[in-house]
Enzyme design. Structure first.
Site, PDB file in Angstrom:
ATOM      1  N   SER A 116       2.983 -12.150  -8.816  1.00 21.58           N
ATOM      2  CA  SER A 116       2.378 -11.656  -7.587  1.00 21.58           C
ATOM      3  C   SER A 116       2.693 -10.171  -7.485  1.00 21.58           C
ATOM      4  CB  SER A 116       2.950 -12.421  -6.389  1.00 21.58           C
ATOM      5  OG  SER A 116       2.468 -11.872  -5.184  1.00 21.58           O
ATOM      6  N   LYS A 140      -1.813 -12.199  -9.797  1.00 25.16           N
ATOM      7  CA  LYS A 140      -2.216 -12.202  -8.376  1.00 25.16           C
ATOM      8  C   LYS A 140      -1.979 -10.805  -7.828  1.00 25.16           C
ATOM      9  CE  LYS A 140       0.119 -14.056  -4.267  1.00 25.16           C
ATOM     10  NZ  LYS A 140       0.716 -15.284  -3.688  1.00 25.16           N
ATOM     11  N   ASP A 152      -4.529 -12.135  -2.904  1.00 22.26           N
ATOM     12  CA  ASP A 152      -3.883 -12.719  -1.716  1.00 22.26           C
ATOM     13  C   ASP A 152      -3.958 -11.715  -0.570  1.00 22.26           C
ATOM     14  OD1 ASP A 152      -2.324 -13.971   0.179  1.00 22.26           O
ATOM     15  OD2 ASP A 152      -0.522 -14.142  -1.068  1.00 22.26           O
ATOM     16  N   GLU A 174      -6.596 -16.066  -1.656  1.00 20.81           N
ATOM     17  CA  GLU A 174      -5.562 -16.761  -0.881  1.00 20.81           C
ATOM     18  C   GLU A 174      -5.526 -16.210   0.550  1.00 20.81           C
ATOM     19  OE1 GLU A 174      -1.798 -16.483  -2.897  1.00 20.81           O
ATOM     20  OE2 GLU A 174      -0.680 -17.371  -1.248  1.00 20.81           O
ATOM     21  N   LYS A 207       4.555 -24.090  -0.467  1.00 23.45           N
ATOM     22  CA  LYS A 207       5.887 -23.469  -0.435  1.00 23.45           C
ATOM     23  C   LYS A 207       6.792 -24.465   0.263  1.00 23.45           C
ATOM     24  CE  LYS A 207       4.312 -18.658  -0.225  1.00 23.45           C
ATOM     25  NZ  LYS A 207       4.060 -17.492   0.657  1.00 23.45           N
ATOM     26  N   LYS A 267      -2.068  -8.461  -4.366  1.00 20.48           N
ATOM     27  CA  LYS A 267      -2.123  -8.437  -2.904  1.00 20.48           C
ATOM     28  C   LYS A 267      -3.228  -7.474  -2.480  1.00 20.48           C
ATOM     29  CE  LYS A 267       1.479 -11.002  -1.761  1.00 20.48           C
ATOM     30  NZ  LYS A 267       1.379 -12.186  -0.878  1.00 20.48           N
ATOM     31  N   ASP A 325      -2.454 -20.711   2.327  1.00 22.78           N
ATOM     32  CA  ASP A 325      -0.992 -20.556   2.249  1.00 22.78           C
ATOM     33  C   ASP A 325      -0.474 -20.697   3.688  1.00 22.78           C
ATOM     34  OD1 ASP A 325       1.616 -19.508   2.248  1.00 22.78           O
ATOM     35  OD2 ASP A 325       1.175 -17.745   1.060  1.00 22.78           O
ATOM     36  N   GLY A 354       5.762 -18.524  -3.677  1.00 23.33           N
ATOM     37  CA  GLY A 354       7.116 -17.967  -3.709  1.00 23.33           C
ATOM     38  C   GLY A 354       7.397 -17.155  -2.467  1.00 23.33           C
TER      39      GLY A 354
HETATM   40  O1  OSB Z   1       1.926 -14.793   0.581  1.00 15.46           O
HETATM   41  O2  OSB Z   1       2.769 -15.616  -1.171  1.00 15.46           O
HETATM   42  C1  OSB Z   1       2.806 -14.803  -0.255  1.00 15.46           C
HETATM   43  C2  OSB Z   1       5.705 -12.394  -0.868  1.00 15.46           C
HETATM   44  C3  OSB Z   1       6.080 -12.111   0.417  1.00 15.46           C
HETATM   45  C4  OSB Z   1       5.368 -12.678   1.451  1.00 15.46           C
HETATM   46  C5  OSB Z   1       4.310 -13.535   1.204  1.00 15.46           C
HETATM   47  C6  OSB Z   1       3.941 -13.840  -0.086  1.00 15.46           C
HETATM   48  C7  OSB Z   1       4.641 -13.231  -1.136  1.00 15.46           C
HETATM   49  C8  OSB Z   1       4.305 -13.400  -2.527  1.00 15.46           C
HETATM   50  C9  OSB Z   1       5.439 -13.261  -3.501  1.00 15.46           C
HETATM   51  O3  OSB Z   1       3.175 -13.517  -2.932  1.00 15.46           O
HETATM   52  C10 OSB Z   1       5.642 -14.456  -4.333  1.00 15.46           C
HETATM   53  C11 OSB Z   1       6.916 -14.329  -5.150  1.00 15.46           C
HETATM   54  O4  OSB Z   1       6.857 -13.661  -6.187  1.00 15.46           O
HETATM   55  O5  OSB Z   1       7.951 -14.892  -4.721  1.00 15.46           O
HETATM   56 MG    MG Z   2       0.329 -16.004   0.041  1.00 12.69          MG
END
Ligand code: OSB
Ligand code: MG
Length: 371
Positions: A135, A161, A188, A213, A262, A163, A238, A290
């Site tokens: 991510s 992924k 995401d 996402e 999660k 952001k 999510d 995560g």
């Molecule tokens: O939306 O999955 C998410 C990190 C911080 C807040 C939200 C998210 C995330 C990640 C990181 O996407 C996932 C990871 O590498 O732990």
């Molecule tokens: Mg997410």
């Protein structure tokens, strides 16, 4: 199994690189580790909440209070025959899912260790290794993002992924796609859009993404239904999914085609397992999300990702992606885009106790006699 002692540690770890989402930039993790002890065996759980309530309503200080004032008193001295009992005992307390999952995870690890089986085995996991994606946070420029993606591909991650947010989306994703036409790619949004952005979001369909996402509000499943009906790209939920019941309703409405599970967000391993089973029945793809966890939470994530319904690569990247040194021994490592599922008892990693003490900023202990 009598829960004789529960310890809550508040801990702090610096991320190697700042992580930017549509809602914040994080440079550090201020989090909780929960320990549950019975007959001289200790299990470990991690609270996924962040220091600020921007991802969900939960945050570290709130979870610490929920655990010490409300959740732990319902468990200390309890006779637990199966970790599912923890969910039942905590059910009268509404939500507080990440706080619940932290102590429930400690009991799952303790129970598996007591049975001398791995956590993966204890929950019915079937995979020996799990595919892992990365991510990648929001970057300042398209060029910088392409560089970071390129390095991640070289490291072997199974999917990328990225952001996104309204002023860092289409041009960023197009730049990645132009450079890497075939890489498994997803975005995401962490609820950065609304249905007013429908025409804008439609343009994502040209990018051949595995999924988008959580494009819309954190608490919505109705607008997502509308968006999914006009998008070719699968929607993955999510933030909107906090329980088996949420998952059932989102699937029934057609609000998503994929679910990110999660453990913390859904209140624990027992609920995560139930959602996985539902999604398997309903042929909904699932992957493990995560929360920038330390090795303890990461180990729990690897165990649930070993369930057969986790059909897509998860955000369970190796320790070195986040930390200069992890609290587990050995740390999580990746080989050609996958991570082996640990086979030792419980979470299957040793705790680096000296390191854990070093990062602990406050400890609260609860014992049977304290009642
Ligand atoms: O939306 O999955 C998410 C990190 C911080 C807040 C939200 C998210 C995330 C990640 C990181 O996407 C996932 C990871 O590498 O732990
Ligand atoms: Mg997410």
């Amino acid at each position: 199994m009598i829960i004789e002692k529960i310890t809550v540690r508040r801990a702090s770890l610096d991320l190697i690189t700042p992580f930017t989402t549509s809602f914040s930039t994080q440079t550090n993790r201020d989090f909780l580790i929960v320990e549950a002890t019975s007959a001289n065996i200790t299990g470990y759980g991690e609270c996924g909440a962040f220091a600020y309530p921007y991802y969900s309503e939960e945050y570290t200080s709130g979870c610490e209070l929920a655990l010490t004032e409300h959740l732990i008193p319902l468990l200390i001295g309890a006779d637990i025959s199966h970790p599912d009992d923890v969910r039942d005992r905590l059910a009268p307390i509404k939500r507080n899912n990440m706080a619940k999952a932290a102590v429930e995870g400690a009991v799952w690890d303790l129970w598996a260790k007591t049975q001398d089986v791995s956590l993966s085995h204890a929950i019915g996991g079937s995979k020996h290794s799990v595919d892992v994606g990365i991510s990648i946070g929001i970057k300042d420029s398209e060029t910088e993002l392409v560089e970071v993606v390129s390095r991640a591909i070289d490291e072997g991650f199974s999917r990328i992924k990225v952001k996104i947010k309204p002023d860092a989306d289409l041009s960023f994703l197009r730049a990645v796609r132009a450079e890497f036409p075939d890489v498994p790619l997803m975005a995401d949004a962490n609820n950065a859009y609304s249905l007013h952005d429908l025409d804008h979001l439609r343009q994502l369909d040209a990018l051949d993404l595995m999924m988008i996402e959580q494009p819309l509000a954190h608490d919505d499943i109705v607008d997502h239904r509308h968006l999914q009906s006009v998008l070719r790209t699968p929607i993955c939920l999510d933030e909107s999914i906090h329980s088996l019941s949420d998952a059932r309703k989102a699937i029934e409405l057609g609000s998503c085609r994929i679910i990110n599970i999660k453990i913390g967000r859904v209140g624990g391993v027992s609920e995560a397992k139930d959602i996985e089973a539902l999604c398997r029945d309903e042929r909904i793809d699932v992957w493990c999300g995560g929360m920038l966890e330390s090795g303890i939470g990461r180990a729990h994530n690897l165990a649930i990702a070993s369930l057969p319904g986790f059909t897509l690569p998860g955000d369970t990247a190796p320790s070195a992606r986040y930390w200069s040194k992890d609290v587990i021994i050995p740390e999580v490592t990746m080989n050609r885009g996958s991570v082996p599922v640990p086979t030792g008892p419980g979470i299957g990693f040793d705790i680096d106790h000296a390191m854990l003490d070093e990062i602990t900023t406050r400890t609260q202990e609860f014992e049977v006699d304290d009642r």
